[in-house]
Enzyme design. Sequence first.
Site, PDB file in Angstrom:
ATOM      1  N   PHE A   1       0.857  -1.191   0.000  1.00 46.38           N
ATOM      2  CA  PHE A   1       0.000   0.000   0.000  1.00 46.38           C
ATOM      3  C   PHE A   1       0.894   1.242   0.000  1.00 46.38           C
ATOM      4  O   PHE A   1       0.559   2.257   0.601  1.00 46.38           O
ATOM      5  CB  PHE A   1      -0.906   0.017   1.235  1.00 46.38           C
ATOM      6  CG  PHE A   1      -1.891  -1.128   1.303  1.00 46.38           C
ATOM      7  CD1 PHE A   1      -2.288  -1.795   0.150  1.00 46.38           C
ATOM      8  CD2 PHE A   1      -2.444  -1.516   2.514  1.00 46.38           C
ATOM      9  CE1 PHE A   1      -3.208  -2.850   0.221  1.00 46.38           C
ATOM     10  CE2 PHE A   1      -3.364  -2.566   2.586  1.00 46.38           C
ATOM     11  CZ  PHE A   1      -3.735  -3.243   1.436  1.00 46.38           C
TER      12      PHE A   1
ATOM     13  N   CYS B   1       3.674   2.067  -2.837  1.00 51.12           N
ATOM     14  CA  CYS B   1       4.393   2.636  -3.977  1.00 51.12           C
ATOM     15  C   CYS B   1       3.763   3.946  -4.423  1.00 51.12           C
ATOM     16  O   CYS B   1       2.566   3.994  -4.715  1.00 51.12           O
ATOM     17  CB  CYS B   1       4.415   1.648  -5.137  1.00 51.12           C
ATOM     18  SG  CYS B   1       5.779   0.497  -4.969  1.00 51.12           S
TER      19      CYS B   1
ATOM     20  N   CYS C   1      39.503  24.962  12.996  1.00 53.27           N
ATOM     21  CA  CYS C   1      38.834  25.313  11.736  1.00 53.27           C
ATOM     22  C   CYS C   1      37.870  26.481  11.926  1.00 53.27           C
ATOM     23  O   CYS C   1      37.561  27.193  10.981  1.00 53.27           O
ATOM     24  CB  CYS C   1      38.113  24.104  11.137  1.00 53.27           C
ATOM     25  SG  CYS C   1      36.609  23.631  12.011  1.00 53.27           S
TER      26      CYS C   1
ATOM     27  N   CYS D   1      27.786  29.483  14.980  1.00 53.45           N
ATOM     28  CA  CYS D   1      27.131  29.995  16.187  1.00 53.45           C
ATOM     29  C   CYS D   1      26.936  31.502  16.053  1.00 53.45           C
ATOM     30  O   CYS D   1      25.880  32.035  16.384  1.00 53.45           O
ATOM     31  CB  CYS D   1      27.969  29.671  17.425  1.00 53.45           C
ATOM     32  SG  CYS D   1      27.109  30.016  18.972  1.00 53.45           S
TER      33      CYS D   1
END
Lengths: 431, 449
Positions: free
Chosen positions: A136, A138, A349, A356
């Site tokens: 029930f 696809c 990094c 933030c």
Amino acid sequence: MADLSTEFLGIRSPNPFWLASAPPTDKAYNVNRAFEAGWGGVVWKTLGEDPPIVNVSGPRYSALHGNDRRVIGFNNIELITDRPLKTNLDEIRTIKRDWPDRALVVSVMLPMNEETWAKYVPMIEDTGADALELNFGCPHGMSERGMGSAVGQVPDYIKMATEWCKKAASVPVIVKLTPNVSNILPPAKAAKDGGADAVSLINTINSIMRVDYDTLTMYPSTDGMGTHGGYCGEAVKPIALNMVAEIARTAETRGLPISGIGGVTVWRDAVDFLALGASNVQVCTAAMVYGFRIIDDLVDGLSRFLDEKGMTSVADLVGKAVPSVTDWQYLNLNYVEKAVIDQDLCIQCGRCHVVCEDTSHQAITKTVNGRRHFEVIDAECVGCNLCVSVCPVDGCITMHRLTEGTDPRTGRPIDDRKANWTSHPNNPMRR
Amino acid sequence: MGKADPDPDIRAQRLDRETVERNFADLHPPLSRSEALIEADRCYFCFDAPCTTACPTGIDIPGFIRKIHSDNVEGSAHTILEENIMGGMCARVCPTEVLCEEACVRNTHEELPVRIGLLQRYATDPVIAAGKQLFERAPSSGKCVAVVGAGPAGLSCAHRLAVLGHDVVVFNRDGKPGGLNEYGIAAYKTVADFAQREVEYILAIGGIELRNGVCVGEDVALDELRKEFDALFLSVGLGNANALGIEGEHLPGVEDAIDYIAALRQAPDKTTLPVGRNVVVIGGGMTAIDVAVQSKRLGAEHVEIVYRRGPDAMGASRYEQELARKNGVAIRHWARPRSITGKSYVTGVVFENTGLDKDGALAATGEWFELPADVVFKAIGQRLDAGETGLATERGKFVVDDDMATGVDGIWAGGDCVATGDDLTVTAVQHGKLAALAIDRHLRRRGGT
């Protein structure tokens, strides 16, 4: 090593990994290869009425890739089996005979009238199949013909068709649900009410992958035209997990056995589904991307995980995390966490800072005493976990609970009593 | 009279043409599209990226890599070239291992930086190859600037001035433009005549007239240029190679490394170049490495670099030193030449061992050794011939301020000829850019535009 053998609706399989009803389970040739590789069971690709449907002879699949061409998401417009019913039934019978220790479930999709179900279900059962799975779900092609997700999106139809099937069937009936609904509970409830022995979910999600950047037409296309297809693969797992957990934790559907489907790629994904209430899992995309031999890691990884947890069977894991899933309104609003950056692991990094700063609460420094240095400012940190999520170094940023003193952000003392929205003074509906 | 020396073993065609062609092919082949996409994926898109800080021209490195990542290669090239018009050459010759790639945060947890140099080449190569201009000239200012020298500093300055709307005349003492990019870089670092293709790309912006074979100071006086032009940028590089000042230096077989490197670059067929069997290179910079490795790749049997201090003091990076070793070049530290032996041509070099005395100064240890040599290359630097410019110098180079101004009204200078030069293409490009921006401000302040 923990024994992974499982019983689902009384059907035994050597491990909880079944191949989902899909292209990999369309023929005896593929299913033999799968069982040779070690898969615990298969759900045979959906059978329909004779004469069989036809599929397009152009692109049926396309993928969402990472830059290294890793397949993150996957889309298909293939319909149910396009082979004659008899061919499939003969092969199913042979496979079940040759592989008695494996689960063999047959997926079915039939039009919405009782006679058809009464006619085909006994023919399928006669193969010796262990159970039926009702497709029930696809969302493409078949839904235009009033089947697949066209049924799965209307709880009354689900109940009706399930009842017809149950009336004609002596083996267990699993109802496969579509995620193309706003709330999974009414369809799950309807399946239960119709007498389903279990639900499986999710089927694929309606999707268009992209456009062709040269022609500015939909991609992929069949002679210049495209149509929406079903989306699956790793990217859909979180959507599937939520739906599984909703069924597992809601009173009206709790206890209904669940076969979890949606993006299972490595053994950890299975842990997610099992802990959130599924009793086994079904896999398709990962096998279509890497081949059947991924079963080795799925089985080995899950077994070692169970050992590590001191569990002796898959059943020990099933539902373990369900009690930890709740509604937002019940979350403890007195609970306070702050991010902490491990300066020894930090590679400088600065991603935590910039995200933030730009998108959250300006709670991470960029310099300290004039030097590049990323450090959480507790007086600003709301504990949102964004920095943890974007940090490229696993374990570098972690969340730590404040257990005493005051929250430097709010100035309020840490209160170890629980208090949630239902009783919060700002809640106009508080109890 | 003693016995005559044996004939020196110097000859061409030590290796067959196919081998030489292979030896002088691209040192670092370019990335394919899929390699570039995967490599771009490794960039963390750092905040206030350390790689950008480490780049003398300040290229927005995470920015250009992100555009590679999204398949916006032309946009990526624009990001690079707007800060460094010689981004293509710098991608090939920059010692990235001590600049951007050394600063890459990936070094911290996996010791494998993003291959920024190769990504930069991936982005810039198609634009240069297609000759696609990414910048438009501003409306004409009516001003004209003279640039003396057609090396990286001069061409960078000329291009930026042209973009800003000024006309430029570049005076080039050589037969071809490009300066050390054309004459001073090892052949396998810039194959397929890339230096000239890059110069053509730069000149195609328009407004730049190139006068080759004109030596300012000889063919035309500096004062005349000052009168004729609205401003002057000196980027004359360095002139003569430094001498060793030891006995035997003038024997045949003792050569300046820069001359041999230039001859190698200009030779259409490198097998025609004579190569010594035993080659001794004196010096510790990039020139020493380049001449040593290229000699080896032309078929020299034994090549040894001798440097008077330790590996850390060498001008060549550790990476370059390693490259030399991988090519079979021996590097001997802590020795300096005392005399060159031979009667009618060089046969060897006598060295004395060195070390640091208790004050940290270089001192002889009293030990000696001799290396046999058919060819000796001097690679101990070059010096500026300041001539009659009247400009202030410091340690033999022009003194400039942060705007590359010399202190003499209307004259700016940059590149290797100034005290802040460091023999890097990328630094020279930055000097030219800074000078052009300063000259532009100066010309607009004076009005009349």
